[in-house]
Motif scaffolding. Structure first.
Motif, PDB file in Angstrom:
ATOM      1  N   ILE A   1      47.186 -26.717  73.594  1.00 43.76           N
ATOM      2  CA  ILE A   1      46.719 -26.308  75.036  1.00 43.76           C
ATOM      3  C   ILE A   1      47.971 -27.936  75.152  1.00 43.76           C
ATOM      4  N   GLU A   2      47.728 -29.201  74.792  1.00 41.76           N
ATOM      5  CA  GLU A   2      48.134 -30.136  75.770  1.00 41.76           C
ATOM      6  C   GLU A   2      50.304 -30.452  75.354  1.00 41.76           C
TER       7      GLU A   2
ATOM      8  N   ALA B   1      50.759 -27.058  78.277  1.00 43.35           N
ATOM      9  CA  ALA B   1      51.381 -27.977  79.212  1.00 43.35           C
ATOM     10  C   ALA B   1      52.599 -28.654  78.848  1.00 43.35           C
TER      11      ALA B   1
ATOM     12  N   ARG C   1      47.497 -26.342  82.726  1.00 44.40           N
ATOM     13  CA  ARG C   1      46.081 -26.374  81.341  1.00 44.40           C
ATOM     14  C   ARG C   1      45.925 -24.900  81.243  1.00 44.40           C
TER      15      ARG C   1
ATOM     16  N   THR D   1      45.922 -22.207  78.638  1.00 40.43           N
ATOM     17  CA  THR D   1      45.065 -21.736  77.675  1.00 40.43           C
ATOM     18  C   THR D   1      45.702 -20.212  77.838  1.00 40.43           C
TER      19      THR D   1
END
Length: 428
Positions: free
Chosen positions: A252-253, A256, A290, A294
């Motif tokens: 996810i990071e 983002a 984020r 997601t």
């Protein structure tokens, strides 16, 4: 016989009338909006929220002429059907939104109609903005009302017949558009639903990442399976394919970071997506970035229909030519074995951008250069110079074929015709 023909004629006429009534009711029906324009200034908080939403929707990009006043319109948007010019969104009473009410503005976003009820062209992505909530639409309107009014008449669109007719547009809308509301999925988290709203609605990602047919229509505004961007000849890769731009196996990071900085350990943005990051997503709140990450990570992945076993082997002379060009012009940055330099020059070995079935982006980057956006997270990105004046079409085809056949990459060759078509048809 005559009686049968008469009956058939009457039935056809009734069908035509019924279809006409449906088209009319869907596009021209409904009550008129008689609300007057607001006379009190918007609140600072509402305008500030609207400014943020305008960033999320990247509204300024299409509604600002190069070198012009922000939101005063005039920017040409080329389409296969002619040129549409971005309209003046400042609160000027004669040429902008000065006489609009909040209800008029909501209808424009949700139904694709101007203040007078005229149907708007879908270059304005109301097929996606129809999902924007009333509260967000009102905040956007408040922000636009807070801008200094600019008296700048809107330029007349230059669309070919019959695409310039309201009747033709009404038929198009009947085929491709239905007003919708964003619906939260109760089985998903609030973060996922927020990401879905931003991607499907205000961010209108599907406007580029979805294929269009010959009439410019899309199967679904929520389909993110990739498509060639009309007139720009950049391919927006599938976000639902692990062999294109799917991110289901990313952290996810990292997703983002790609959206906010324009570069991540496993990829970087170029071309039209670099503009999106430059003008829009880098300014979003971390929670919203984020949320988008997601949602994108959750998309079901469908591999593209490519089989490396069926890739034709390029000729030895093409590979030799491409290898020499690579050694002379590319290896100093990307490495002798395509390994790249972390944080500076991308790896070419095993890079799925290199093996995309559509080669438009590769040709674009070699001809015109590749320039990631300058962002807070990546203030001085490394770019790639253009080779349009140094390489012939055969050179470009050879070096790209070499990349697509080396270091474990397996993809069909790039032909000289592919390059020629890109060089001669791309609009600046």
């Amino acid at each position: 016989m005559k009686r049968a023909l008469l009956v058939i004629g009457v039935l056809l006429a009734l069908v035509a009338l019924a279809l006409g009534a449906i088209v009319w009711s869907m596009n021209f029906g409904g009550p008129r909006i008689r609300d007057a324009a607001p006379t009190t200034p918007p609140s600072q908080d509402e305008a500030a929220r609207g400014a943020y939403l305008a960033r999320a929707g990247n509204c300024m990009l299409c509604h600002t002429e190069r070198g012009g006043t922000p939101y005063a319109g005039g920017r040409p948007v080329e389409t296969p059907f002619g040129t549409v010019y971005g309209s003046n969104l400042t609160p000027d009473a004669d040429t902008g939104l000065g006489k609009w009410s909040a209800a008029h503005f909501r209808r424009a976003l949700h139904e694709g109609r101007s203040r007078d009820g005229r149907l708007l062209y879908p270059v304005f992505p109301y097929t996606h903005f129809t999902r924007v909530t009333d509260a967000d639409a009102d905040a956007l309107f408040a922000y636009l009302r807070s801008l200094p009014p600019v008296h700048k008449p809107n330029r007349e669109n230059r669309l070919r017949w019959p695409y310039n007719l309201q009747g033709s547009l009404a038929i198009w809308r009947s085929l491709y558009f239905r007003p919708e509301q964003q619906q939260d999925d109760p089985s998903q988290t609030a973060e996922w639903n927020r990401g879905a709203y931003l991607v499907q609605g205000l961010g209108h990602c599907g406007a580029c990442h979805t294929a269009r047919d010959v009439l410019g229509g899309q199967r679904s505004s929520m389909d993110l399976s990739g498509g060639l961007i009309p007139m720009q000849n950049w391919y927006a890769p599938s976000l639902a394919s692990p062999t294109e731009a799917g991110v289901a196996d990313w952290k996810i990071e990292d997703i983002a970071r790609l959206l906010s900085a324009g570069a991540a350990p496993r990829g970087a943005v170029l071309g039209p997506m670099a503009e999106v990051v430059l003008h829009s997503t880098q300014y979003l709140e971390p929670a919203d970035v984020r949320a988008m990450a997601t949602y994108l990570k959750s998309l079901p992945q469908v591999p593209t229909d490519t089989d490396p076993r069926e890739v034709p082997r390029p000729g030895a002379s093409v590979l030799e030519r491409g290898g020499k060009l690579y050694a002379d012009h590319c290896a100093s940055c990307h490495g002798d074995n395509g390994q790249g330099v972390p944080g500076a020059y991308p790896t070419l070995a095993g890079n799925r951008v290199i093996t995309l079935p559509v080669t438009a982006n590769l040709v674009q980057v070699v001809l015109r250069g590749g320039f990631p956006p300058a962002t807070a997270g990546q203030p001085r990105p490394f770019g790639m110079p253009p080779f349009a004046l140094q390489f012939s079409d055969a050179d470009v085809a050879a070096v790209l074929t070499y990349l697509r056949s080396s270091w474990g990459n397996k993809a069909p060759p790039v032909t000289e015709l592919d390059v020629t078509q890109q060089r001669t048809t791309t609009r600046e």
